[in-house]
Design a protein around this motif. Structure first.
Motif, mmCIF file in Angstrom:
data_model
loop_
_atom_site.group_PDB
_atom_site.id
_atom_site.type_symbol
_atom_site.label_atom_id
_atom_site.label_comp_id
_atom_site.label_asym_id
_atom_site.label_seq_id
_atom_site.Cartn_x
_atom_site.Cartn_y
_atom_site.Cartn_z
ATOM 1 N N PRO A 17 0.423 -0.861 0.585
ATOM 2 C CA PRO A 17 0.335 -0.308 -0.082
ATOM 3 C C PRO A 17 0.627 0.961 0.143
ATOM 4 O O PRO A 17 1.949 1.271 0.697
ATOM 5 N N LEU A 18 0.895 1.747 -0.799
ATOM 6 C CA LEU A 18 1.046 3.471 -0.734
ATOM 7 C C LEU A 18 0.628 4.097 0.945
ATOM 8 O O LEU A 18 -0.868 4.580 0.184
ATOM 9 N N VAL A 19 1.594 4.724 1.425
ATOM 10 C CA VAL A 19 1.125 5.248 2.225
ATOM 11 C C VAL A 19 0.926 6.984 2.084
ATOM 12 O O VAL A 19 2.298 7.473 2.328
ATOM 13 N N ILE A 20 0.107 8.290 2.431
ATOM 14 C CA ILE A 20 -0.143 9.611 2.378
ATOM 15 C C ILE A 20 -0.517 9.901 4.039
ATOM 16 O O ILE A 20 -1.689 9.145 4.224
ATOM 17 N N GLY A 58 -11.402 4.800 -5.047
ATOM 18 C CA GLY A 58 -10.867 4.932 -7.083
ATOM 19 C C GLY A 58 -8.819 4.717 -6.882
ATOM 20 O O GLY A 58 -9.227 3.920 -7.944
ATOM 21 N N LEU A 59 -8.541 4.218 -5.642
ATOM 22 C CA LEU A 59 -7.501 2.896 -5.293
ATOM 23 C C LEU A 59 -7.263 3.025 -4.239
ATOM 24 O O LEU A 59 -7.135 3.400 -2.746
ATOM 25 N N ASP A 60 -7.614 1.716 -4.369
ATOM 26 C CA ASP A 60 -8.224 0.746 -3.413
ATOM 27 C C ASP A 60 -6.780 0.800 -2.340
ATOM 28 O O ASP A 60 -6.419 -0.129 -0.982
ATOM 29 N N ASP A 61 -5.517 0.700 -3.242
ATOM 30 C CA ASP A 61 -4.115 0.028 -2.228
ATOM 31 C C ASP A 61 -2.691 1.068 -2.004
ATOM 32 O O ASP A 61 -1.985 1.657 -2.051
ATOM 33 N N VAL A 62 -3.968 2.267 -1.626
ATOM 34 C CA VAL A 62 -4.371 3.772 -1.195
ATOM 35 C C VAL A 62 -4.238 3.503 0.549
ATOM 36 O O VAL A 62 -5.378 3.991 0.409
ATOM 37 N N GLU A 63 -3.373 4.298 1.434
ATOM 38 C CA GLU A 63 -3.915 4.091 2.331
ATOM 39 C C GLU A 63 -3.834 5.555 3.236
ATOM 40 O O GLU A 63 -2.433 6.167 3.015
ATOM 41 N N ALA A 69 0.148 18.373 10.555
ATOM 42 C CA ALA A 69 0.789 19.329 10.310
ATOM 43 C C ALA A 69 2.640 18.163 10.218
ATOM 44 O O ALA A 69 3.443 18.188 9.394
ATOM 45 N N SER A 70 2.915 18.730 11.920
ATOM 46 C CA SER A 70 4.229 18.349 11.744
ATOM 47 C C SER A 70 3.997 17.030 12.095
ATOM 48 O O SER A 70 5.859 16.273 11.831
ATOM 49 N N GLU A 71 3.640 16.437 12.556
ATOM 50 C CA GLU A 71 3.718 15.002 12.336
ATOM 51 C C GLU A 71 3.813 14.651 10.826
ATOM 52 O O GLU A 71 4.611 12.880 10.730
ATOM 53 N N ILE A 72 3.226 14.738 10.079
ATOM 54 C CA ILE A 72 3.241 13.894 8.667
ATOM 55 C C ILE A 72 4.997 14.783 8.232
ATOM 56 O O ILE A 72 5.755 13.787 7.382
ATOM 57 N N ALA A 73 5.551 15.641 8.682
ATOM 58 C CA ALA A 73 6.947 15.908 8.374
ATOM 59 C C ALA A 73 7.894 14.652 8.412
ATOM 60 O O ALA A 73 8.666 14.548 8.173
ATOM 61 N N ARG A 74 7.457 14.592 10.327
ATOM 62 C CA ARG A 74 8.522 13.715 10.397
ATOM 63 C C ARG A 74 8.143 12.655 10.232
ATOM 64 O O ARG A 74 8.925 11.504 10.127
ATOM 65 N N HIS A 75 7.306 12.306 9.912
ATOM 66 C CA HIS A 75 6.453 11.068 9.276
ATOM 67 C C HIS A 75 7.826 10.666 7.839
ATOM 68 O O HIS A 75 7.996 9.389 7.114
ATOM 69 N N LEU A 76 7.541 11.560 7.282
ATOM 70 C CA LEU A 76 7.800 11.994 5.967
ATOM 71 C C LEU A 76 9.407 11.345 6.052
ATOM 72 O O LEU A 76 10.312 11.184 5.419
ATOM 73 N N LYS A 77 10.292 12.322 7.523
ATOM 74 C CA LYS A 77 11.867 12.050 7.765
ATOM 75 C C LYS A 77 11.903 10.283 7.943
ATOM 76 O O LYS A 77 13.277 9.905 7.254
ATOM 77 N N GLY A 79 10.329 7.652 6.754
ATOM 78 C CA GLY A 79 9.734 6.294 6.603
ATOM 79 C C GLY A 79 7.919 5.719 6.411
ATOM 80 O O GLY A 79 7.656 5.480 6.285
ATOM 81 N N LYS A 80 7.650 6.430 7.858
ATOM 82 C CA LYS A 80 6.327 5.766 8.149
ATOM 83 C C LYS A 80 5.570 6.530 7.327
ATOM 84 O O LYS A 80 4.882 5.539 7.155
ATOM 85 N N ILE A 81 5.105 7.323 6.264
ATOM 86 C CA ILE A 81 4.605 7.266 5.427
ATOM 87 C C ILE A 81 5.292 8.095 3.724
ATOM 88 O O ILE A 81 6.354 7.945 4.062
ATOM 89 N N ASP A 82 4.586 7.456 3.077
ATOM 90 C CA ASP A 82 5.350 7.798 2.097
ATOM 91 C C ASP A 82 5.408 9.286 0.676
ATOM 92 O O ASP A 82 5.868 9.580 0.043
#
Length: 250
Positions: A17-20, A58-63, A69-77, A79-82
């Protein structure tokens, strides 16, 4: 291989799954989900309206992970999200060598704010960063200590001050309302984010003429190793379509 590395490696397989990450609340969430819906891929929360997981129609394999907003930046760093929607200021502050690790795919045109250097309005002779260097030297001679800069943006502050050739200061990590630090006596100047400047003015602060460190906005960004993933390209296209529709209807 560590558990974290194994998890990242697993998700980087083509069938994983692609995680956003999307903002979990507020205007950022509303505007982000509206763009996906306008682009033909509405977001649906899983479990309840306050759930922290979601899916994209329309995208079943995307989670979808709903995060701050700060957690998103940290998780990008980490690798927890793509990929995710967050502020450009948070990307640059959170991720060392950020341009080598993530790429901004779509500037979203909302969430505009500037990261700025602000000093007391009473400092009549301080209008530029060069003036600030002179004041820092005088402050050290008078008080025997460096100017204190209150901020949540330690990395951006240090980079900007180094570019301007200013060394006579020390940073103080702000855990609350940064703009109140000079009045409270915990710092002489601040580096903070502002959209209108009204909060700075209310606290009798002014932005230096050349004190804008970064003009930020909300962006859709992804880890570079995921850039060829066709699902990511579909999401990028959806956001661009949504922006086009919103612009046309504005």
């Amino acid at each position: 291989m560590s558990a974290a590395a194994a998890d990242t490696a697993t998700r980087e397989k083509p069938d994983a799954p692609l995680v956003i990450g999307l903002p979990s609340k507020g205007r950022l969430m509303e505007k982000a989900t509206a763009l996906f819906e306008a682009g033909g891929h509405p977001i649906r929360r899983i479990g309840s309206d306050r759930g922290y997981r979601g899916m994209i129609e329309g995208l079943d394999d995307v989670e979808v992970a709903f995060l701050s907003a700060s957690e998103i930046a940290r998780h990008l760093k980490s690798g927890k999200i793509d990929a995710g929607i967050t502020g450009e200021d948070l990307l640059q502050e959170t991720i060392p060598d950020w341009q080598a690790r993530v790429k901004v795919l779509v500037p979203l045109g909302f969430g505009h704010a500037d990261v700025v250097v602000a000093v007391p309005e009473s400092w009549l002779d301080c209008a530029t960063m060069d003036d600030l260097e002179e004041i820092a030297e005088a402050h050290f001679r008078r008080h025997g200590r460096r100017l204190r800069v209150a901020t949540k943006y330690l990395r951006l502050t240090r980079q900007f001050f180094a570019e301007k050739g200013i060394a006579g200061y020390r940073t103080v990590l702000s855990s609350g309302a940064t703009e109140g630090a000079p009045a409270a006596g915990t710092a002489e100047i601040i580096v903070d984010i502002t959209s209108t400047g009204s909060t700075l003015r209310a606290n009798h602060l002014k932005v230096l003429d050349d004190g804008v460190i970064l003009s930020s906005q909300a962006v859709f960004a992804a880890r570079r190793e995921r850039l060829t993933d066709p699902r990511l390209q579909t999401l990028t296209t959806a956001l661009k379509k949504g922006l086009s529709i919103k612009t046309t209807n504005a």
